[in-house]
Write an enzyme that holds these catalytic residues in place. Structure first.
Site, PDB file in Angstrom:
ATOM      1  CB  SER A  40      60.514  -8.645  81.115  1.00  0.00           C
ATOM      2  OG  SER A  40      59.342  -8.564  80.359  1.00  0.00           O
ATOM      3  CG  HIS A  41      59.723  -5.835  85.993  1.00  0.00           C
ATOM      4  ND1 HIS A  41      58.717  -6.238  86.837  1.00  0.00           N
ATOM      5  CD2 HIS A  41      60.790  -6.633  86.251  1.00  0.00           C
ATOM      6  CE1 HIS A  41      59.156  -7.230  87.589  1.00  0.00           C
ATOM      7  NE2 HIS A  41      60.407  -7.497  87.251  1.00  0.00           N
ATOM      8  CB  CYS A  42      57.374  -2.246  80.612  1.00  0.00           C
ATOM      9  SG  CYS A  42      55.646  -2.615  80.446  1.00  0.00           S
ATOM     10  CB  ALA A  43      62.691  -3.017  81.553  1.00  0.00           C
TER      11      ALA A  43
ATOM     12  CG  HIS B 184      59.189  -2.198  76.753  1.00  0.00           C
ATOM     13  ND1 HIS B 184      58.329  -3.232  77.007  1.00  0.00           N
ATOM     14  CD2 HIS B 184      60.431  -2.732  76.821  1.00  0.00           C
ATOM     15  CE1 HIS B 184      59.022  -4.338  77.218  1.00  0.00           C
ATOM     16  NE2 HIS B 184      60.301  -4.056  77.114  1.00  0.00           N
TER      17      HIS B 184
END
Ligand code: PLP
Length: 417
Positions: A374-377, A136
Site C-alpha cells: 500500500s506504499h504508505c498510502a 502517511h
C-alpha cells in the site's frame, strides 16, 4: 496516455550512461548478487559520487559544528552550511534563503507545519482539507492533529484518473477551511496532481494555507516556488540522489514567522532567562540542536552535480523511458495499471491472478527491486485497489536495459500463474 511510437527509445543514450557512472551503486555491478535492477526510486534514490565525496571531505577535513564556535573550522562549516541553504533557495526559485528550513526529512517537515498551524491558525471546529492521495507522512499527521485539536479533516476525493477532484474540492471549501494539504505527485500511483489549478481555486480564500508535499516531484519536475506561490512545500533530500536524514521545508516568510518553534533546544534561541526564552530569527527558530551538517553539504554537492549534468536533459530522457515502459505494460494482458495518464517517475499496477506480494517476491528473486503493497498510502490503496499494487519507479540513471529486463521478468511471471 497517447504515445507516439516513433518517440519510444530503444537504447540508453551515452549521456545517461555517463550520468549513471556517477553512482557507486552501479559500479562493479557484477559483484551484486541481488536487486541489481533497481526500480524502487520512489522509496529512495541512490546517492551520487559527488555527495559521498562531500560527506567524506567534510568529516575528514572540515568537521565542526555550525553557528556556535568562532574558530576557523567552525566558521568554515557554518559558511558552507548556509551557502547550501542559498543554493537550495536558488534551485527552488524561492525569494530568500531564510525561507528554507532544514528538517530530518519530509515527515518532520509535514509535522513541523501541521503542528505549528494547529497551534496558531486552526481553531476547534475549523476544517482542513487533505487529499485521498497522501502519503502517511501527511495523512496521519493531519488526522491525528485533527483529533487532538478538535478540528475536522475533510478528504477530497480523486477523479477516475486519480487526480484531485477539483469539483469536489470546490464543494468542500467554506469559510471554516483553514488549510489544504496535498501532494505534487502521488507516491502510490505516480500521478501528477493539478497543483496550479488547486492553488488557483483556493486563491480567493485568503484564510486557506496551502501545503504541498513535493517528495515525489522534486526529482522529476523543476520546481519554481515563486511561480507556484504556495505557502509551504517540502521534500526529503534522499529522493533526489543526496543522503538520508535531511528534509527541505520551504515556507513563506510570513507563515514561518507566524508559526511557533516545533522543537526546543540549542541554537533556536536568542536569549534564555530563568523564566522565559526569546527565540532566534528565521530559519534557526526551527532548527533546534545540531543539524545534519554532512547531509546538507552533500545536498549542495548533489544540486551542483545535477546542474552540471543538465538535469533538464535527463528529465526528457526519463519521460521517454516512462512512455516506453507504459506502452509495454499496456500491451500485456496480465497487467492492470492503476493509472495510465499524468504519470511521472512511477507506475503502479496489479498482475492478474497474482497477489502483489507474491509477484514482488518472485521479481526480487530475479533481481528486480520494486515495491509492493500500500506504499504508505493506505487510505488511497484501500479505496482503489485493496489487495495492494506493485510500483515500479524510475529516475535519470534507469537504463533501457533495466526496463527491458524488468519486462522480461514480468513475462516470466506468467509461468507461475
Ligand atoms: N511524502 C511522500 C509523497 C513520500 O513519498 C515520502 C516517502 O516515501 C514521504 C512523504 C516521507 O519521506 P521521509 O520518509 O523521507 O520523511
Amino acid at each position: 496516455m497517447s504515445i507516439n511510437p516513433d518517440s519510444l527509445i530503444m537504447y540508453t543514450p551515452d549521456f545517461i550512461k555517463q550520468f549513471r557512472a556517477q553512482f557507486p551503486f552501479y559500479q562493479n555491478q557484477t559483484d551484486k548478487p541481488i536487486s541489481s535492477v533497481y526500480l524502487d526510486n520512489a522509496a529512495t534514490t541512490h546517492i551520487c559520487q559527488p555527495a559521498l565525496d562531500a560527506i567524506n571531505h567534510y568529516y575528514q577535513f572540515e568537521h565542526a559544528n555550525v553557528h556556535r564556535s568562532s574558530h576557523p573550522l567552525a566558521i568554515g562549516a557554518s559558511n558552507q552550511f548556509e551557502a547550501v541553504r542559498q543554493q537550495t533557495a536558488h534551485w527552488l526559485n524561492a525569494i530568500d534563503k531564510n525561507e528554507i528550513v532544514w528538517t530530518k526529512g519530509a515527515t518532520e517537515a509535514a509535522n513541523l507545519i501541521a503542528h505549528g498551524l494547529s497551534k496558531v491558525h486552526i481553531k476547534a471546529g475549523d476544517e482542513v482539507i487533505i487529499s485521498l492521495a497522501e502519503h502517511h507522512a501527511h495523512f496521519v499527521t493531519w488526522q491525528q492533529l485533527a483529533k487532538y485539536y478538535n478540528f475536522n479533516l475533510k478528504v477530497v476525493s480523486l477523479t477516475q484518473d486519480l487526480q484531485i477532484d477539483l469539483a469536489h474540492l470546490s464543494h468542500l471549501i467554506n469559510p471554516k477551511t483553514k488549510a489544504i494539504a496535498f501532494c505534487h505527485v502521488s507516491n502510490a500511483t505516480g500521478v501528477i496532481q493539478p497543483v496550479d489549478a488547486i492553488l488557483q481555486l483556493i486563491k480567493p480564500h485568503k484564510q486557506i494555507v496551502s501545503i504541498i508535499d513535493g517528495s515525489q516531484a522534486v526529482n522529476h519536475i523543476p520546481i519554481n516556488i515563486q511561480a507556484l506561490n504556495c505557502d509551504f512545500y517540502f521534500f526529503s533530500a534522499h529522493k533526489m540522489h543526496a543522503g538520508t536524514g535531511l528534509g527541505v521545508c520551504y515556507g513563506k516568510q510570513s507563515w514561518l514567522n507566524a508559526l511557533p518553534p516545533y522543537q526546543f533546544g540549542g541554537e533556536m534561541v536568542k536569549h534564555v532567562s530563568l523564566d522565559d526564552t526569546q527565540f532566534n530569527q528565521l530559519p534557526f527558530k526551527f532548527e533546534a540542536g545540531t543539524p545534519n551538517i554532512s547531509a546538507v553539504i552533500a545536498f549542495g554537492a548533489t544540486l551542483k552535480f545535477l546542474t552540471q549534468f543538465q538535469w533538464q536533459k535527463i528529465k526528457v530522457y526519463e519521460n521517454e523511458l516512462m512512455a516506453y515502459l507504459l506502452n509495454e505494460l499496456e500491451q500485456r494482458k496480465s497487467i492492470n495499471l492503476l493509472a495510465d495518464d499524468h504519470l511521472v517517475g512511477a507506475v503502479s499496477f496489479t498482475v492478474k491472478d497474482m497477489h502483489c506480494k507474491d509477484a514482488s517476491d518472485i521479481l526480487s528473486q530475479m533481481g528486480v527491486a520494486l515495491r509492493a503493497g500500500s506504499h504508505c498510502a493506505m487510505p488511497l490503496i484501500q479505496a482503489i485497489c485493496p489487495q495492494g499494487s506493485l510500483r515500479v519507479s524510475i529516475c535519470g540513471y534507469t537504463s533501457v536495459e533495466d526496463i527491458n529486463y524488468f519486462l522480461f521478468c514480468i513475462d516470466e511471471l506468467n509461468e507461475f500463474l
